[in-house]
Motif scaffolding. Structure first.
Motif, mmCIF file in Angstrom:
data_model
loop_
_atom_site.group_PDB
_atom_site.id
_atom_site.type_symbol
_atom_site.label_atom_id
_atom_site.label_comp_id
_atom_site.label_asym_id
_atom_site.label_seq_id
_atom_site.Cartn_x
_atom_site.Cartn_y
_atom_site.Cartn_z
ATOM 1 N N LEU A 25 16.128 -64.040 23.425
ATOM 2 C CA LEU A 25 16.823 -63.146 24.352
ATOM 3 C C LEU A 25 16.306 -61.709 24.226
ATOM 4 C CD1 LEU A 25 20.424 -64.559 23.915
ATOM 5 C CD2 LEU A 25 19.165 -64.488 26.084
ATOM 6 N N LEU A 26 16.044 -61.269 23.015
ATOM 7 C CA LEU A 26 15.489 -59.936 22.804
ATOM 8 C C LEU A 26 14.120 -59.808 23.479
ATOM 9 C CD1 LEU A 26 16.497 -59.524 19.059
ATOM 10 C CD2 LEU A 26 17.200 -57.968 20.895
ATOM 11 N N ARG A 27 13.297 -60.821 23.323
ATOM 12 C CA ARG A 27 11.971 -60.813 23.961
ATOM 13 C C ARG A 27 12.091 -60.836 25.469
ATOM 14 N NH1 ARG A 27 8.689 -63.729 26.928
ATOM 15 N NH2 ARG A 27 10.282 -65.338 27.159
ATOM 16 N N PHE A 35 12.046 -54.358 19.359
ATOM 17 C CA PHE A 35 12.480 -53.291 18.460
ATOM 18 C C PHE A 35 11.357 -52.301 18.175
ATOM 19 C CE2 PHE A 35 15.524 -56.699 17.069
ATOM 20 C CZ PHE A 35 16.684 -56.044 17.457
ATOM 21 N N GLY A 36 10.282 -52.360 18.953
ATOM 22 C CA GLY A 36 9.137 -51.518 18.683
ATOM 23 C C GLY A 36 8.263 -52.149 17.604
ATOM 24 N N PHE A 37 7.417 -51.335 16.997
ATOM 25 C CA PHE A 37 6.511 -51.810 15.948
ATOM 26 C C PHE A 37 6.006 -50.591 15.183
ATOM 27 C CE2 PHE A 37 2.375 -53.501 14.392
ATOM 28 C CZ PHE A 37 2.856 -54.602 13.714
ATOM 29 N N GLY A 38 5.550 -50.821 13.962
ATOM 30 C CA GLY A 38 4.967 -49.744 13.190
ATOM 31 C C GLY A 38 5.993 -48.865 12.506
ATOM 32 N N ALA A 39 5.591 -47.624 12.213
ATOM 33 C CA ALA A 39 6.416 -46.715 11.407
ATOM 34 C C ALA A 39 7.755 -46.393 12.054
ATOM 35 C CB ALA A 39 5.637 -45.422 11.146
ATOM 36 N N HIS A 40 7.836 -46.440 13.382
ATOM 37 C CA HIS A 40 9.071 -46.084 14.080
ATOM 38 C C HIS A 40 9.844 -47.304 14.572
ATOM 39 C CE1 HIS A 40 7.283 -42.057 14.114
ATOM 40 N NE2 HIS A 40 8.498 -41.610 14.316
ATOM 41 N N GLN A 41 9.536 -48.467 14.017
ATOM 42 C CA GLN A 41 10.296 -49.654 14.419
ATOM 43 C C GLN A 41 11.776 -49.439 14.133
ATOM 44 O OE1 GLN A 41 9.136 -53.283 12.408
ATOM 45 N NE2 GLN A 41 9.572 -54.496 14.215
#
Length: 405
Positions: free
Chosen positions: A281-283, A346-352
């Motif tokens: 659902l998130l995707r 939820f984003g990705f990387g340092a700002h996830q």
């Protein structure tokens, strides 16, 4: 970049009759021009990044600054250009980069570990059940947004942060102003000042009368280690956590419920495997609908495109999550999909997203308990009469009248 008059506008219009799908243009762009120039409502040109692999690469690249926050590109009149230097306020965990960002994130992450969040699951379950009791006490009809989807994450974030729930209408209204793409500078500034004043008063009290909550622990931990957060830092950090902590989850609960009303045959999977269902659902929904903004501080290659230092990029999360290269039949809701947690909702990387584990628990408990207790839940109005949040940073449905029995 090309002249503004030749640059197409950032895609924002969803296909008619398909409230869950991102703009149709994204599918064509992923195939033909995965990193392409667009004109943003804020008035500047940017590189729109649409493929999953490129979106992840951009978000993981430490030379890509988040100084423009995640969404200023869709605020008309912001008037950004490639030479614009954004002034970042202390405590703005969304905008800060490097050591300043890592310092704040480290302070907050301890409150959102899987272990700590799981310890809150019982509390979330009790909230869900109590709101279901109240909703079912109504005469067979309710607004799922007002009576269920919004109050649950609002109560959870208030409990976690130490914000009086009695002030919910105040911060919910101000949050709505801050996430609207139609908000003027004056309206945004007023909402910011109101919620900042509220938080400043709250922090002043917590310094004198600490409680068992995240804000009190942040203050005490900083004073104990000699790394105390100043009032401006506390206010900006608190604002980010408070707004993000209820807006995205509330919209996900309501929109996911609507999806499951449209796909009744899928409800058994939700009840049997809520973790897997929530990831899909998130995707599928990707409610952060306009992507996240980044600023190139160095020349970089994105796919086959050379991006120069000083240029803006928009990482389209909802396009990445519909990339068929990673998600076969990506436009289909499929709870049996393999590797569902590879999405970038939820984003990705340092700002996830820091609060992603908490959001997962809230979604799992809200959806499973709702459909277990109200198996005959249905829309109480014609489907075509529903209004959607096309003009907010977080997509959702404005009201969801439902009936049962």
């Amino acid at each position: 970049m090309t002249a503004a008059s030749e640059t197409p506008a950032l895609p924002t219009t969803r296909p008619a009759g398909c409230p869950y799908d991102p703009p149709e243009t994204y599918a064509t762009l992923r195939e033909e021009a995965p990193t392409s120039q667009v004109r943003c409502p804020a008035g500047m040109d940017a590189w729109l990044v649409t493929r999953y692999s490129d979106v992840r690469a951009v978000l993981a690249d430490r030379t890509m600054s988040s100084r423009g926050a995640s969404s200023v590109h869709v605020n008309a009149g912001a008037d950004l250009d490639g030479d614009f230097e954004v002034e970042v306020s202390p405590g703005s965990i969304i905008q800060l980069d490097g050591r300043d960002h890592s310092r704040l994130r480290k302070m907050v992450l301890a409150e959102f570990t899987v272990r700590r969040v799981e310890a809150m699951r019982t509390y979330v379950q009790e909230l869900v059940e109590s709101h279901l009791d109240a909703m079912l006490a109504k005469p067979g009809e309710a607004d799922l947004v007002r009576d269920f989807a919004l109050p649950i994450p609002s109560l959870v974030i208030c409990e976690l942060l130490g914000v009086p729930y009695a002030d919910r209408e105040r911060f919910q209204h101000q949050s709505g102003v801050l996430v609207s793409t139609d908000t003027t500078r004056e309206q945004g500034q007023q909402a910011y000042e109101e919620i900042s004043g509220f938080l400043a008063g709250l922090f002043t009290d917590k310094r004198k009368n600490p409680q068992d909550d995240l804000f009190s622990r942040l203050i005490a931990r900083g004073e104990a280690t000699g790394d105390a957060l100043g009032m401006e830092e506390l206010v900006m950090l608190g604002l980010s956590l408070l707004v993000a902590g209820h807006e995205t989850t509330a919209n996900m609960i309501a929109l996911s419920t609507l999806v499951l009303l449209d796909h009744p045959q899928q409800r058994d999977v939700v009840l049997a495997a809520p973790e897997r269902a929530v990831e899909e659902l998130l995707r599928y929904l990707s409610v952060v609908q306009f992507g996240v903004l980044r600023y190139a501080t160095e020349d970089v290659q994105v796919g086959t495109r050379a991006v120069k230092a000083g240029e803006w990029l928009v990482a389209a999360l909802n396009s990445a999550n519909r990339d068929e290269e990673l998600f076969p039949a990506a436009d289909k809701l499929d709870f049996h999909r393999e590797s569902p947690r590879t999405h970038v909702a939820f984003g990705f990387g340092a700002h996830q997203c820091i609060g992603q584990q908490l959001a997962r628990v809230e979604l799992q408990e809200a959806l499973t308990r709702l459909f277990r207790r109200v198996p005959d839940l249905r829309l109480a109005v014609p489907r075509e009469s529903l209004a959607y949040k096309h003009n907010t940073l977080v997509y959702g449905v404005r009201e969801l009248p439902v009936a049962w029995g």
